[in-house]
Design a protein around this motif. Sequence first.
Motif, PDB file in Angstrom:
ATOM      1  N   PHE A   6       0.800  -1.219   0.000  1.00  0.00           N
ATOM      2  CA  PHE A   6       0.000   0.000   0.000  1.00  0.00           C
ATOM      3  C   PHE A   6       0.839   1.278   0.000  1.00  0.00           C
ATOM      4  CE2 PHE A   6      -2.708  -3.314   1.669  1.00  0.00           C
ATOM      5  CZ  PHE A   6      -3.842  -3.140   0.904  1.00  0.00           C
ATOM      6  N   GLY A   7       2.154   1.127  -0.088  1.00  0.00           N
ATOM      7  CA  GLY A   7       3.004   2.305  -0.178  1.00  0.00           C
ATOM      8  C   GLY A   7       3.267   2.944   1.171  1.00  0.00           C
ATOM      9  N   LEU A   8       4.212   3.861   1.175  1.00  0.00           N
ATOM     10  CA  LEU A   8       4.543   4.551   2.427  1.00  0.00           C
ATOM     11  C   LEU A   8       3.589   5.720   2.650  1.00  0.00           C
ATOM     12  CD1 LEU A   8       8.435   4.679   2.097  1.00  0.00           C
ATOM     13  CD2 LEU A   8       7.077   3.184   3.548  1.00  0.00           C
ATOM     14  N   GLY A   9       2.834   6.066   1.649  1.00  0.00           N
ATOM     15  CA  GLY A   9       1.967   7.243   1.739  1.00  0.00           C
ATOM     16  C   GLY A   9       2.637   8.417   1.045  1.00  0.00           C
ATOM     17  N   LEU A  10       1.802   9.230   0.407  1.00  0.00           N
ATOM     18  CA  LEU A  10       2.329  10.364  -0.347  1.00  0.00           C
ATOM     19  C   LEU A  10       3.113  11.290   0.593  1.00  0.00           C
ATOM     20  CD1 LEU A  10       2.090  11.003  -3.295  1.00  0.00           C
ATOM     21  CD2 LEU A  10       0.080  12.380  -2.823  1.00  0.00           C
ATOM     22  N   GLY A  11       4.363  11.562   0.227  1.00  0.00           N
ATOM     23  CA  GLY A  11       5.181  12.461   1.046  1.00  0.00           C
ATOM     24  C   GLY A  11       5.942  11.763   2.156  1.00  0.00           C
ATOM     25  N   LYS A  12       5.742  10.449   2.301  1.00  0.00           N
ATOM     26  CA  LYS A  12       6.380   9.741   3.423  1.00  0.00           C
ATOM     27  C   LYS A  12       7.685   9.058   3.030  1.00  0.00           C
ATOM     28  CE  LYS A  12       3.127  10.083   6.656  1.00  0.00           C
ATOM     29  NZ  LYS A  12       3.343  10.899   7.843  1.00  0.00           N
TER      30      LYS A  12
ATOM     31  N   GLU B   5       6.951   3.492  -4.560  1.00  0.00           N
ATOM     32  CA  GLU B   5       7.342   3.701  -3.164  1.00  0.00           C
ATOM     33  C   GLU B   5       6.211   4.326  -2.358  1.00  0.00           C
ATOM     34  OE1 GLU B   5      10.810   6.063  -2.477  1.00  0.00           O
ATOM     35  OE2 GLU B   5      10.684   5.826  -0.309  1.00  0.00           O
ATOM     36  N   GLU B   6       5.626   5.395  -2.892  1.00  0.00           N
ATOM     37  CA  GLU B   6       4.677   6.138  -2.075  1.00  0.00           C
ATOM     38  C   GLU B   6       3.236   5.639  -2.229  1.00  0.00           C
ATOM     39  OE1 GLU B   6       5.494  10.344  -2.050  1.00  0.00           O
ATOM     40  OE2 GLU B   6       7.112   9.743  -0.707  1.00  0.00           O
ATOM     41  N   PHE B   7       2.878   5.137  -3.417  1.00  0.00           N
ATOM     42  CA  PHE B   7       1.504   4.648  -3.598  1.00  0.00           C
ATOM     43  C   PHE B   7       1.412   3.135  -3.400  1.00  0.00           C
ATOM     44  CE2 PHE B   7       0.841   8.544  -6.302  1.00  0.00           C
ATOM     45  CZ  PHE B   7      -0.151   9.096  -5.508  1.00  0.00           C
ATOM     46  N   GLY B   8       2.547   2.443  -3.453  1.00  0.00           N
ATOM     47  CA  GLY B   8       2.537   1.003  -3.212  1.00  0.00           C
ATOM     48  C   GLY B   8       2.538   0.172  -4.477  1.00  0.00           C
ATOM     49  N   ILE B   9       2.813  -1.111  -4.277  1.00  0.00           N
ATOM     50  CA  ILE B   9       2.964  -2.036  -5.400  1.00  0.00           C
ATOM     51  C   ILE B   9       1.628  -2.297  -6.089  1.00  0.00           C
ATOM     52  CG2 ILE B   9       3.500  -4.442  -5.971  1.00  0.00           C
ATOM     53  CD1 ILE B   9       5.931  -2.712  -5.640  1.00  0.00           C
ATOM     54  N   ILE B  10       0.547  -2.391  -5.322  1.00  0.00           N
ATOM     55  CA  ILE B  10      -0.760  -2.641  -5.945  1.00  0.00           C
ATOM     56  C   ILE B  10      -1.079  -1.501  -6.898  1.00  0.00           C
ATOM     57  CG2 ILE B  10      -3.230  -2.878  -5.513  1.00  0.00           C
ATOM     58  CD1 ILE B  10      -2.535  -4.122  -2.825  1.00  0.00           C
ATOM     59  N   PHE B  11      -0.870  -0.288  -6.421  1.00  0.00           N
ATOM     60  CA  PHE B  11      -1.111   0.880  -7.252  1.00  0.00           C
ATOM     61  C   PHE B  11      -0.241   0.822  -8.508  1.00  0.00           C
ATOM     62  CE2 PHE B  11      -0.771   5.145  -8.768  1.00  0.00           C
ATOM     63  CZ  PHE B  11      -1.919   5.809  -8.367  1.00  0.00           C
ATOM     64  N   ALA B  12       1.029   0.484  -8.318  1.00  0.00           N
ATOM     65  CA  ALA B  12       1.961   0.463  -9.450  1.00  0.00           C
ATOM     66  C   ALA B  12       1.504  -0.538 -10.510  1.00  0.00           C
ATOM     67  CB  ALA B  12       3.370   0.122  -8.964  1.00  0.00           C
ATOM     68  N   VAL B  13       1.040  -1.697 -10.047  1.00  0.00           N
ATOM     69  CA  VAL B  13       0.569  -2.704 -11.005  1.00  0.00           C
ATOM     70  C   VAL B  13      -0.696  -2.196 -11.704  1.00  0.00           C
ATOM     71  CG1 VAL B  13      -0.391  -5.029 -11.208  1.00  0.00           C
ATOM     72  CG2 VAL B  13       1.656  -4.643  -9.847  1.00  0.00           C
ATOM     73  N   CYS B  14      -1.575  -1.532 -10.948  1.00  0.00           N
ATOM     74  CA  CYS B  14      -2.778  -0.959 -11.563  1.00  0.00           C
ATOM     75  C   CYS B  14      -2.390   0.062 -12.629  1.00  0.00           C
ATOM     76  CB  CYS B  14      -3.658  -0.287 -10.511  1.00  0.00           C
ATOM     77  SG  CYS B  14      -4.540  -1.463  -9.490  1.00  0.00           S
ATOM     78  N   LEU B  15      -1.377   0.856 -12.321  1.00  0.00           N
ATOM     79  CA  LEU B  15      -0.902   1.841 -13.300  1.00  0.00           C
ATOM     80  C   LEU B  15      -0.466   1.147 -14.583  1.00  0.00           C
ATOM     81  CD1 LEU B  15       0.059   4.642 -14.168  1.00  0.00           C
ATOM     82  CD2 LEU B  15       2.127   4.288 -12.849  1.00  0.00           C
TER      83      LEU B  15
END
Lengths: 483, 491
Positions: free
Chosen positions: B311-317, B337-347
């Motif tokens: 789920f990422g470290l969070g935006l800005g973290k 890093e910030e949005f997480g692997i799930i997000f990256a795969v969705c991208l």
Amino acid sequence: MKTKNKNQVRKKKKKNKEIMLITWMFTLLFLGLSGYIVHYSATHKQELINNSYNGRQQILLAQNRRGKILSSDGSVLAQTIVDDEGKEKREYPYQNLFSHVVGYATNGRMGVESQANYYLINSNAPLSQKAALDVSGEKYPGDDVYTTLDVNIQEVASKALGVYQGAVVVTEPGTGKVLAMVSKPDFNPEEIADIWDDLIEDKESSILLNRASQGLYPPGSTFKIVTALEYIRENPDTYQGYNYTCNGSITRDDSRIQCYHGSVHGAVDFQRSFAKSCNTSFANIGLSLDRDAFGDTLDSLLFNQSLPVAFQSGVSKISVSEETSDADMMQVSIGQGTTSITPLLLNMITCAIANEGVLMKPYLIDYVENSAGNKTKTFSPDAYGKLMEQNEAEILKGLMEDVVEEGTASKLKGLSYTAAGKTGSAEYGTVKGESHAWFTGFAPVEAPQVCVTVIIEGAGAGGDYAVPIAKRIFDAYFENSAG
Amino acid sequence: MELYVSEFSKYVITLLIGLYTYECFAVFRYEKEEQRKGIYTRQNLLMFAFHFSCFLVLCFETGDITYLFFYAFQQIVLYAVIGLYRMLYQDANRLVVNNMCMLLSIGFCILTRLDMNKAIKQFVIASGSLVIALVIPFFVHKFKFLKNLKWVYVLVGIAALSVVMILGQTTYGSKLSYSIAGITFQPSEFVKILFVFYVASALYEASGFFEVFTTAVAAAAHVIVLVVSKDLGSALIFFIVYVLMVFVASKNYFYLMAGALGGSAAAYIAYRVFSHVQIRVQAWRDPWSVIDSAGYQITQSLFAISSGGWFGLGLGKGTPNAIPFVEADFIFSAVAEEFGIIFAVCLILICVSCFVMFMRISMELRDKFYQLTAFGLGVIYIFQVFLTIGGGTKFIPLTGVTLPFISYGGSSVLTTVIMFAVMEGLSMIRQDEERYLRQLARAKKKKKRKQIVRKAMMQEDEELRPGESELEIEAEMDEEQPVGDDFEDEE
């Protein structure tokens, strides 16, 4: 009309076949890429955070207070305290006792401090606690790591070793839990920063080396366990009929092997050769072995490869192949020559014998807990696989029992528990007669619960020096479990 | 409070992108745009929620309320684009518009977090590009002479690249750009589109050996100029799109094989000749051994990807700024890093859904010129995505190309916006064809076919569409079938 329709469909499919192909190619390529990314990030997270080039570690350290390391019963082995000026200090309440196995976290990292670094610097504290700490401006508590270590056994082992240099490994054969791991000489991890320069300057010093898992020693007669295993494998029906007359030495190709301290064992069978640790007879056995098959057995016993453990360990070295000469073969069979082994590997082989041939991977970290006491990660016993067949393990167990009953480890005879093992007196260096004292064994024989491996550097005969130390550890273990 | 917002938002953002991605593929269940209306509306709502959540987090993270103003501008522009496309071009494909805006908003969010000044610059350029590109679907749709300009495409293309080679500024060993009046252009980005138009216009009528040979010479000219400029990433893109377009135009597997062999040989030669290729390959095979030099970027990128978790470290973290040039070549790592692997795969999957939609438009186009153009643009887009994501994650050696719509870079954004706008024009042509075909079928049924054809021919008597005779034949075959079946059959 139907056929017409079909023709039409075929015609159109054909028309787009190439674009379809390319579409699928790229789609599959991206599925592969996604799978790779998920797999890579999931499997490399810890390894990468520990890399010194990774600045994220500093961020975690600034955000979280390093967690505690605890023994299996919850005694604190390492913790970070904050002094009056707000400065953090890593405290090791047992000082030298766990110096190698728990290690240190300044001037680099070692031991559990290194292995569990990822858990210690991350915080899974509950959100409410984190929010409260945010308000007060404090750091979040890092997760605590519970080890499998037993403070009592570690203390007994360390005291028993006394001022000698050497190592002790104590494990549970049925689970692979490491109960104690002592390496001497030791040091105080709290003073590591002060003594660091001296240690680095002194190239001869091996204080920082964890002898228990990384020290490489000639195995001496303890290696006869392995030689015996190979002989049983090659002669499953006839090994009991083995006979040899020991007159103190054996010579082959100008190379001479003698029995320890010039003993002459006379007529010996297989069982007695092992119990009395007759070098001459085992050199004779070694000469009869199929060198290729022996090489395979050694590979399967984890020689010449890194061990399946999560903590730092050394690679035990041995070389046996078609080309090995008779002279070398005689040396190999009795654990001398160029062969070297870590106390940890010897302990693992002993554990496999005690556990019906199955090796459980040794492990140090039991579970990880957050500040609220919830387990965030649990490590379960994990079988590596079979090192030998069950019946082979049974036979070796019987041989090792006889070593206690009528052989070189008789100091373990007639106790409240039954024990089995093998001693060793491994000659080293060029001076004749100087030897490391070895013992590796387990108890109780009927249902082994604990497995002990001891080495004392330069002490002399294993039966005289190593067996009493093992005895004190066994005593402590069974007193513990009785009380 | 801030902690709760940032922790909670991680899951919300992941959920939003997950749903959005699901809708991207749910679209393909339906044949007609009308049936997909609900999906598109849901996508627009999800985009809005995602974009707003990100900027809310940024506000809490920095304590700076001005982020919300910046957000408002972005939201207005993106929704204006979505609205204008719907108003001006009813036949446009809304998935393409939606994905364009979604990817742009992801880019804005991560760039704002990385570097506010660059984000503003990017926003201005993107807005300008979107406005300019608004007329492109109209041009593509109406101007039938585009297929006759092959010499214009090739000459302008090679000239633009040559100017860079001779006069261009050297950035990190490669000549990529030149400046006019303070604005820096990277022509290889634009020339990609010209090149696709060139190959399509050269091969749509015939793709025999002669045509393939002449286009090969032109393609080689492009590639050589790029290789001399040391822009090997672009050279590779040109090469791949050329080979695949020839393959689709000729339907001849020989060209595919020849391309694969020739490409391998060229890659090998490049590896032997160019020291910077060797360095890149080494940094790919074992970046850890050269972590101080050539491997620094890629290892920092791997640190970023591995530290985010699901789920990422969070935006800005996180610390994505530790990666040199993160906003251009390694933006994907910052996202991971910030949005997480799930997000990256969705991208990644959103990019793939764009590509699949492009390919579907291409397959359905009857006119070969437009079909090839759509195909070529789709390949350029997806291959560039592959190079940059694969390079940043150590899947393949690094080539230094940007992630379309998300990376910082004016030329890249403008080019990709134009590419998507051209696709919209092609989508409209496809709708025309479909309508025309349906009309023909209906007319035949009513035994008025000839009249309609004559009427249609009169309308376009300047130039007969090449696909037309084929269409007529199909319409004839459709004779006894209900209208519309024709298109449902093929899926």
